[in-house]
Design a protein around this motif. Sequence first.
Motif, PDB file in Angstrom:
ATOM      1  N   LEU A  34      -2.708  -8.320   3.551  1.00 39.29           N
ATOM      2  CA  LEU A  34      -3.128  -7.689   2.307  1.00 39.29           C
ATOM      3  C   LEU A  34      -4.493  -7.021   2.457  1.00 39.29           C
ATOM      4  O   LEU A  34      -4.700  -5.893   2.012  1.00 39.29           O
ATOM      5  N   LYS A  35      -5.404  -7.706   3.131  1.00 39.14           N
ATOM      6  CA  LYS A  35      -6.732  -7.137   3.360  1.00 39.14           C
ATOM      7  C   LYS A  35      -6.641  -5.869   4.213  1.00 39.14           C
ATOM      8  O   LYS A  35      -7.302  -4.871   3.938  1.00 39.14           O
ATOM      9  N   ARG A  36      -5.794  -5.897   5.237  1.00 37.21           N
ATOM     10  CA  ARG A  36      -5.613  -4.725   6.099  1.00 37.21           C
ATOM     11  C   ARG A  36      -5.052  -3.551   5.298  1.00 37.21           C
ATOM     12  O   ARG A  36      -5.500  -2.407   5.429  1.00 37.21           O
ATOM     13  N   LEU A  37      -4.077  -3.827   4.424  1.00 32.99           N
ATOM     14  CA  LEU A  37      -3.493  -2.765   3.614  1.00 32.99           C
ATOM     15  C   LEU A  37      -4.496  -2.200   2.613  1.00 32.99           C
ATOM     16  O   LEU A  37      -4.525  -0.990   2.371  1.00 32.99           O
ATOM     17  N   GLU A  38      -5.341  -3.071   2.051  1.00 29.08           N
ATOM     18  CA  GLU A  38      -6.379  -2.599   1.132  1.00 29.08           C
ATOM     19  C   GLU A  38      -7.380  -1.707   1.853  1.00 29.08           C
ATOM     20  O   GLU A  38      -7.802  -0.675   1.327  1.00 29.08           O
ATOM     21  N   GLN A  39      -7.755  -2.076   3.078  1.00 26.11           N
ATOM     22  CA  GLN A  39      -8.679  -1.259   3.866  1.00 26.11           C
ATOM     23  C   GLN A  39      -8.057   0.097   4.182  1.00 26.11           C
ATOM     24  O   GLN A  39      -8.710   1.136   4.103  1.00 26.11           O
ATOM     25  N   GLU A  40      -6.781   0.092   4.541  1.00 25.81           N
ATOM     26  CA  GLU A  40      -6.098   1.340   4.852  1.00 25.81           C
ATOM     27  C   GLU A  40      -6.016   2.235   3.613  1.00 25.81           C
ATOM     28  O   GLU A  40      -6.216   3.457   3.699  1.00 25.81           O
ATOM     29  N   LEU A  44      -7.624   5.966   3.213  1.00 24.05           N
ATOM     30  CA  LEU A  44      -6.843   7.131   2.812  1.00 24.05           C
ATOM     31  C   LEU A  44      -7.419   7.782   1.560  1.00 24.05           C
ATOM     32  O   LEU A  44      -7.426   9.018   1.441  1.00 24.05           O
ATOM     33  N   GLU A  45      -7.921   6.979   0.619  1.00 24.29           N
ATOM     34  CA  GLU A  45      -8.546   7.541  -0.580  1.00 24.29           C
ATOM     35  C   GLU A  45      -9.794   8.343  -0.216  1.00 24.29           C
ATOM     36  O   GLU A  45     -10.018   9.440  -0.742  1.00 24.29           O
ATOM     37  N   GLU A  49     -10.446  12.386  -0.741  1.00 28.24           N
ATOM     38  CA  GLU A  49     -11.634  12.922  -1.409  1.00 28.24           C
ATOM     39  C   GLU A  49     -12.303  13.984  -0.544  1.00 28.24           C
ATOM     40  O   GLU A  49     -12.730  15.032  -1.046  1.00 28.24           O
ATOM     41  N   GLN A  50     -12.400  13.744   0.762  1.00 28.43           N
ATOM     42  CA  GLN A  50     -13.009  14.716   1.666  1.00 28.43           C
ATOM     43  C   GLN A  50     -12.173  15.996   1.719  1.00 28.43           C
ATOM     44  O   GLN A  50     -12.719  17.104   1.743  1.00 28.43           O
ATOM     45  N   LEU A  51     -10.860  15.853   1.726  1.00 34.73           N
ATOM     46  CA  LEU A  51      -9.992  17.033   1.761  1.00 34.73           C
ATOM     47  C   LEU A  51     -10.120  17.855   0.487  1.00 34.73           C
ATOM     48  O   LEU A  51     -10.075  19.086   0.528  1.00 34.73           O
TER      49      LEU A  51
END
Length: 78
Positions: A34-40, A44-45, A49-51
């Motif tokens: 779950l922590k890994r998915l939250e970091q991913e 991605l967010e 934002e950069q894009l």
Amino acid sequence: MQSGSSESASPRTERVQSLSTPDTRGKHRIQAELKRLEQEARFLEEELEQLEKMEKASAASKEMLSKVESRPDPLLSV
């Protein structure tokens, strides 16, 4: 004979206790995933934002092309 019946009851009690105790290793793995998915998701967010802040590719390409065309090629003799 009572000792035999008390021994047969003991494994049942142990089995019930083992079912009621939580599997901490499984819980840890789930929390880690779950922590890994939250970091991913955060990564991605941030990338989105950069894009959104970047110029469109065609506008950036036109700007770069005008800069390149305005400078003479240093490898060609004039």
